[in-house]
Design a protein around this motif. Structure first.
Motif, PDB file in Angstrom:
ATOM      1  N   THR A 139       9.920   0.242 -17.694  1.00 51.82           N
ATOM      2  CA  THR A 139       8.752  -0.591 -17.378  1.00 51.82           C
ATOM      3  C   THR A 139       8.454  -0.568 -15.890  1.00 51.82           C
ATOM      4  O   THR A 139       7.282  -0.511 -15.473  1.00 51.82           O
ATOM      5  CB  THR A 139       8.992  -2.046 -17.838  1.00 51.82           C
ATOM      6  N   LEU A 140       9.494  -0.642 -15.083  1.00 53.87           N
ATOM      7  CA  LEU A 140       9.295  -0.676 -13.636  1.00 53.87           C
ATOM      8  C   LEU A 140       9.147   0.722 -13.029  1.00 53.87           C
ATOM      9  O   LEU A 140       8.781   0.852 -11.854  1.00 53.87           O
ATOM     10  CB  LEU A 140      10.452  -1.404 -12.942  1.00 53.87           C
ATOM     11  N   GLY A 141       9.467   1.745 -13.810  1.00 51.24           N
ATOM     12  CA  GLY A 141       9.339   3.115 -13.312  1.00 51.24           C
ATOM     13  C   GLY A 141      10.343   3.448 -12.212  1.00 51.24           C
ATOM     14  O   GLY A 141      10.018   4.090 -11.228  1.00 51.24           O
ATOM     15  N   ILE A 142      11.579   2.988 -12.369  1.00 52.80           N
ATOM     16  CA  ILE A 142      12.637   3.252 -11.387  1.00 52.80           C
ATOM     17  C   ILE A 142      13.868   3.791 -12.097  1.00 52.80           C
ATOM     18  O   ILE A 142      14.026   3.618 -13.306  1.00 52.80           O
ATOM     19  CB  ILE A 142      13.016   1.993 -10.573  1.00 52.80           C
TER      20      ILE A 142
ATOM     21  N   LYS B 198       2.569  -4.419  -1.635  1.00 48.41           N
ATOM     22  CA  LYS B 198       2.113  -3.122  -1.125  1.00 48.41           C
ATOM     23  C   LYS B 198       1.758  -2.193  -2.296  1.00 48.41           C
ATOM     24  O   LYS B 198       0.731  -1.520  -2.286  1.00 48.41           O
ATOM     25  CB  LYS B 198       3.191  -2.465  -0.253  1.00 48.41           C
ATOM     26  N   HIS B 199       2.625  -2.181  -3.286  1.00 48.33           N
ATOM     27  CA  HIS B 199       2.413  -1.353  -4.470  1.00 48.33           C
ATOM     28  C   HIS B 199       1.113  -1.741  -5.173  1.00 48.33           C
ATOM     29  O   HIS B 199       0.424  -0.904  -5.756  1.00 48.33           O
ATOM     30  CB  HIS B 199       3.613  -1.521  -5.405  1.00 48.33           C
ATOM     31  N   ALA B 200       0.771  -3.036  -5.113  1.00 48.67           N
ATOM     32  CA  ALA B 200      -0.454  -3.518  -5.764  1.00 48.67           C
ATOM     33  C   ALA B 200      -1.693  -3.231  -4.923  1.00 48.67           C
ATOM     34  O   ALA B 200      -2.800  -3.622  -5.299  1.00 48.67           O
ATOM     35  CB  ALA B 200      -0.328  -5.022  -6.039  1.00 48.67           C
ATOM     36  N   GLY B 201      -1.500  -2.604  -3.780  1.00 47.63           N
ATOM     37  CA  GLY B 201      -2.656  -2.166  -3.013  1.00 47.63           C
ATOM     38  C   GLY B 201      -2.904  -2.902  -1.704  1.00 47.63           C
ATOM     39  O   GLY B 201      -3.881  -2.611  -1.001  1.00 47.63           O
ATOM     40  N   LEU B 202      -2.063  -3.867  -1.345  1.00 47.91           N
ATOM     41  CA  LEU B 202      -2.269  -4.557  -0.071  1.00 47.91           C
ATOM     42  C   LEU B 202      -1.767  -3.684   1.079  1.00 47.91           C
ATOM     43  O   LEU B 202      -0.589  -3.343   1.131  1.00 47.91           O
ATOM     44  CB  LEU B 202      -1.523  -5.901  -0.046  1.00 47.91           C
TER      45      LEU B 202
ATOM     46  N   CYS C 136      14.004 -11.877  -2.266  1.00 50.41           N
ATOM     47  CA  CYS C 136      12.741 -11.934  -3.009  1.00 50.41           C
ATOM     48  C   CYS C 136      11.564 -11.592  -2.096  1.00 50.41           C
ATOM     49  O   CYS C 136      10.632 -10.916  -2.522  1.00 50.41           O
ATOM     50  CB  CYS C 136      12.555 -13.328  -3.582  1.00 50.41           C
ATOM     51  N   THR C 137      11.583 -12.066  -0.859  1.00 53.32           N
ATOM     52  CA  THR C 137      10.500 -11.751   0.075  1.00 53.32           C
ATOM     53  C   THR C 137      10.413 -10.247   0.246  1.00 53.32           C
ATOM     54  O   THR C 137       9.323  -9.667   0.259  1.00 53.32           O
ATOM     55  CB  THR C 137      10.755 -12.441   1.425  1.00 53.32           C
ATOM     56  N   ARG C 138      11.579  -9.643   0.362  1.00 54.10           N
ATOM     57  CA  ARG C 138      11.654  -8.189   0.495  1.00 54.10           C
ATOM     58  C   ARG C 138      11.056  -7.476  -0.721  1.00 54.10           C
ATOM     59  O   ARG C 138      10.203  -6.593  -0.600  1.00 54.10           O
ATOM     60  CB  ARG C 138      13.133  -7.807   0.647  1.00 54.10           C
ATOM     61  N   VAL C 139      11.501  -7.892  -1.906  1.00 53.29           N
ATOM     62  CA  VAL C 139      11.074  -7.231  -3.139  1.00 53.29           C
ATOM     63  C   VAL C 139       9.578  -7.438  -3.383  1.00 53.29           C
ATOM     64  O   VAL C 139       8.846  -6.498  -3.707  1.00 53.29           O
ATOM     65  CB  VAL C 139      11.883  -7.752  -4.349  1.00 53.29           C
ATOM     66  N   TYR C 140       9.086  -8.664  -3.205  1.00 53.22           N
ATOM     67  CA  TYR C 140       7.688  -8.933  -3.536  1.00 53.22           C
ATOM     68  C   TYR C 140       6.755  -8.490  -2.425  1.00 53.22           C
ATOM     69  O   TYR C 140       5.561  -8.328  -2.658  1.00 53.22           O
ATOM     70  CB  TYR C 140       7.499 -10.391  -3.962  1.00 53.22           C
TER      71      TYR C 140
ATOM     72  N   PRO D 107      13.619   0.613  -2.942  1.00 52.91           N
ATOM     73  CA  PRO D 107      12.607  -0.411  -3.225  1.00 52.91           C
ATOM     74  C   PRO D 107      12.198  -0.423  -4.698  1.00 52.91           C
ATOM     75  O   PRO D 107      12.296   0.594  -5.384  1.00 52.91           O
ATOM     76  CB  PRO D 107      11.422   0.026  -2.351  1.00 52.91           C
ATOM     77  N   TRP D 108      11.752  -1.565  -5.160  1.00 56.02           N
ATOM     78  CA  TRP D 108      11.108  -1.667  -6.471  1.00 56.02           C
ATOM     79  C   TRP D 108       9.979  -2.683  -6.358  1.00 56.02           C
ATOM     80  O   TRP D 108       9.815  -3.313  -5.330  1.00 56.02           O
ATOM     81  CB  TRP D 108      12.107  -1.989  -7.584  1.00 56.02           C
ATOM     82  N   HIS D 109       9.252  -2.875  -7.430  1.00 52.33           N
ATOM     83  CA  HIS D 109       7.959  -3.541  -7.275  1.00 52.33           C
ATOM     84  C   HIS D 109       7.857  -4.875  -7.969  1.00 52.33           C
ATOM     85  O   HIS D 109       6.840  -5.231  -8.550  1.00 52.33           O
ATOM     86  CB  HIS D 109       6.845  -2.602  -7.710  1.00 52.33           C
ATOM     87  N   GLY D 110       8.917  -5.574  -7.970  1.00 52.79           N
ATOM     88  CA  GLY D 110       8.892  -6.991  -8.205  1.00 52.79           C
ATOM     89  C   GLY D 110       8.860  -7.463  -9.628  1.00 52.79           C
ATOM     90  O   GLY D 110       9.494  -8.438  -9.970  1.00 52.79           O
ATOM     91  N   CYS D 111       8.097  -6.817 -10.489  1.00 52.49           N
ATOM     92  CA  CYS D 111       7.982  -7.396 -11.802  1.00 52.49           C
ATOM     93  C   CYS D 111       7.562  -6.318 -12.781  1.00 52.49           C
ATOM     94  O   CYS D 111       7.400  -5.168 -12.431  1.00 52.49           O
ATOM     95  CB  CYS D 111       6.986  -8.549 -11.785  1.00 52.49           C
ATOM     96  N   GLY D 112       7.426  -6.704 -14.005  1.00 53.53           N
ATOM     97  CA  GLY D 112       7.164  -5.737 -15.060  1.00 53.53           C
ATOM     98  C   GLY D 112       5.714  -5.281 -15.088  1.00 53.53           C
ATOM     99  O   GLY D 112       4.903  -5.668 -14.260  1.00 53.53           O
ATOM    100  N   GLY D 113       5.439  -4.457 -16.068  1.00 54.28           N
ATOM    101  CA  GLY D 113       4.067  -4.089 -16.397  1.00 54.28           C
ATOM    102  C   GLY D 113       3.333  -3.233 -15.388  1.00 54.28           C
ATOM    103  O   GLY D 113       2.114  -3.150 -15.440  1.00 54.28           O
ATOM    104  N   GLY D 114       4.053  -2.650 -14.436  1.00 54.49           N
ATOM    105  CA  GLY D 114       3.512  -1.766 -13.673  1.00 54.49           C
ATOM    106  C   GLY D 114       2.955  -1.322 -12.504  1.00 54.49           C
ATOM    107  O   GLY D 114       2.159  -0.764 -11.942  1.00 54.49           O
TER     108      GLY D 114
END
Lengths: 145, 145, 145, 145, 145, 145
Positions: free
Chosen positions: F34-37, F101-105, F92-96, E138-145
């Protein structure tokens, strides 16, 4: 003040009724007789620049819609309207809304149709969002059945 | 070699049947009885994280689809399938294709449905491209009628 | 009687030509010179509220469309129009229909384009409905070739 | 463990090559000869349940794609692929991606095509969001021209 | 000269405010009070032909949007506008653009929203075209963190 | 038995990490940092055939998403997921979904999001079907204030 460019927006020149000749004229006549109207819809007039394509399109409409088959004409009209709404085509939504009324749907029936479209447009997008996995066994879509 | 991430892709945790309690358990029971199946479809199991939403969704399906109304249940099933195909939802296309078969459509009837969807998906996009102007008078959508 | 609300519907304030300053003014000038017109299209005027975004968008258009590359500019214009029709964007369909004419497509060529869009919009939706399985071997899409 | 239901998902029975008779057999033969392949694509095998519809579809493909016309076959293949991508049809995207390669597009050319689709998919949606007003005068879509 | 047919196009008769009775009248009153307006939006007036459906729809709107929940009302308004733009519904884009402004988005914030929609509409279609394979991790979609 | 054609379907050759050189290598490094991967997502590897386009795309992502601006990064991630669901892009649905989730949802927040998308996908299509006329005065989209 609105310019000509703003208001006059057809993508190609249409062949108007009284300028049609030969095969186009014949197809125009058949369209009017079959549909029971005294004009040729703008859609067909735009196709007349390519008579082969006009003819094939008209024949396809006749073949797919002109016979009752297993679904029945009324059901096909309902599907045509549903497809037009899902495609977001205003012209088509308008025309097939008329067709559905002509096929006997009153406002209550049309509202029922829109309810089903509302329901499944929502559920469809929900399942796309949920990435719902295929069930292990078949089921029949909805309640009451 | 495929990783867990590649294959396991549901967006949210589902509530499986034997872990359901209270209202969710009751709705699961009602769904199975109404649909005549011995499992709960994955779609509903994903909604169970919010019991209010699960209940409202199930009630909406029942209200819109569960009574015959003016259109009749079979026609509504056909519309549900049409909407699913137009939305591009694979899960839904699969489920409502089953529902349409269950409602009595054989392969010939299904093919007729796909023909109508093919025809109007093409014509809709054609009219969007042509920027077809609204006709001055109403007409009834198709031939034969 | 129509109210202001009904008729005036832009989502954000645009920056009109004679109020543009600094970088926005420079980009407006470059847009007019490159496109050979004496006004700035409404699309770009709406982006000017964020000069960075206006600049990046204009640069992307130049990069993707401004050089011939392998496809050639005329083919790219045809693709731009096709995408606009598929997205159902009226403004864009209008603009790229003009662009296609400017690139040399007469009404017969435009009609050919709409035929291809009609054909594949229909076939695409048909295959989505049919849940067509991938073939075991590749093939080349269409006849004659 | 996956059940039959999960993996076997065609919407209707197909007519396999060695069970085809009469007109269907003739069309299958023509399809293979015209496309230069030793099998019948699954799409056509699914339509064979209605030989009239199979024939009309194959004829339409031939008429629209089989002749060069004003656009040229390669451009039409590019449009077919663009439409497939915009419709979100995986089967079709796969097939017409092959067709585009067969028509001479290498990876660099394909990437150029995807760039144009990316650009205008974004701009289209942007203009729908902005509710961009029609410009007072025509312009030609993009830079460099 | 434009005919009545060209300009007057609602699909079903609406129930105007001063003709509403019983339950419909009550819901109309609740809608106006909740939204803080002195009229009933045309959308709800069109649903009033089926009071059950009007009530269920209004209740669903209240349930989904009326409480803050985890996302917050402002975020939900932004999603409502995004969905409307992606569906290509002009009426809805108009209404939810107003709602977003009412929720505190100024032109700069709206433009940011359109930028995100532009970006991902492009990238989405790009990935559909590229037939991008799922990543192994998995990765988190976009830049900046 | 499945053939290579059935399973291996990327549209263009990707540039794998250890074959990247020059500018592509630098951008790959920046993407990972940037993405930390510790890998490069398949999407970017497919764009690397055109380094200019890879760079512009990465820069656009950074510009649109990398700064908080007025909307905030979390809201933008939610919009990115919404757009992906509306476009029907599985990758894209998968990635976003991961990004959200990473953003806290958590699952409850994600379900709220899917509820809003369900609601407005339904209402949007309903208004398209109803051909709802623009209201004479603005209102704010939904209940609760």
């Amino acid at each position: 003040m609105s310019s000509d460019y703003e208001t006059d927006r057809a993508s190609v020149q249409v062949v108007v009724e009284n300028e049609a000749t030969g095969r186009v004229k014949d197809i125009y006549k058949e369209i009017q007789e079959t549909l029971g109207i005294d004009f040729v819809p703008n859609m067909y007039k735009a196709l007349a620049g390519n008579p082969d394509y006009l003819e094939m399109t008209w024949n396809k409409v006749q073949m797919v819609m002109g016979e009752d088959g297993k679904l029945g004409r009324k059901t096909k009209d309902i599907v045509a309207l549903t497809v037009s709404i899902m495609s977001g085509c205003e012209y088509c939504t308008r025309v097939y809304n008329e067709a559905a009324k002509h096929a006997g749907l009153d406002d209550a029936a049309l509202l029922e149709l829109y309810e089903v479209i509302d329901l499944y447009s929502g559920l469809n997008r929900l399942n796309i969002g949920l990435q719902t996995k295929m069930d292990e066994k078949p089921w029949h879509g909805c309640g009451g059945g």
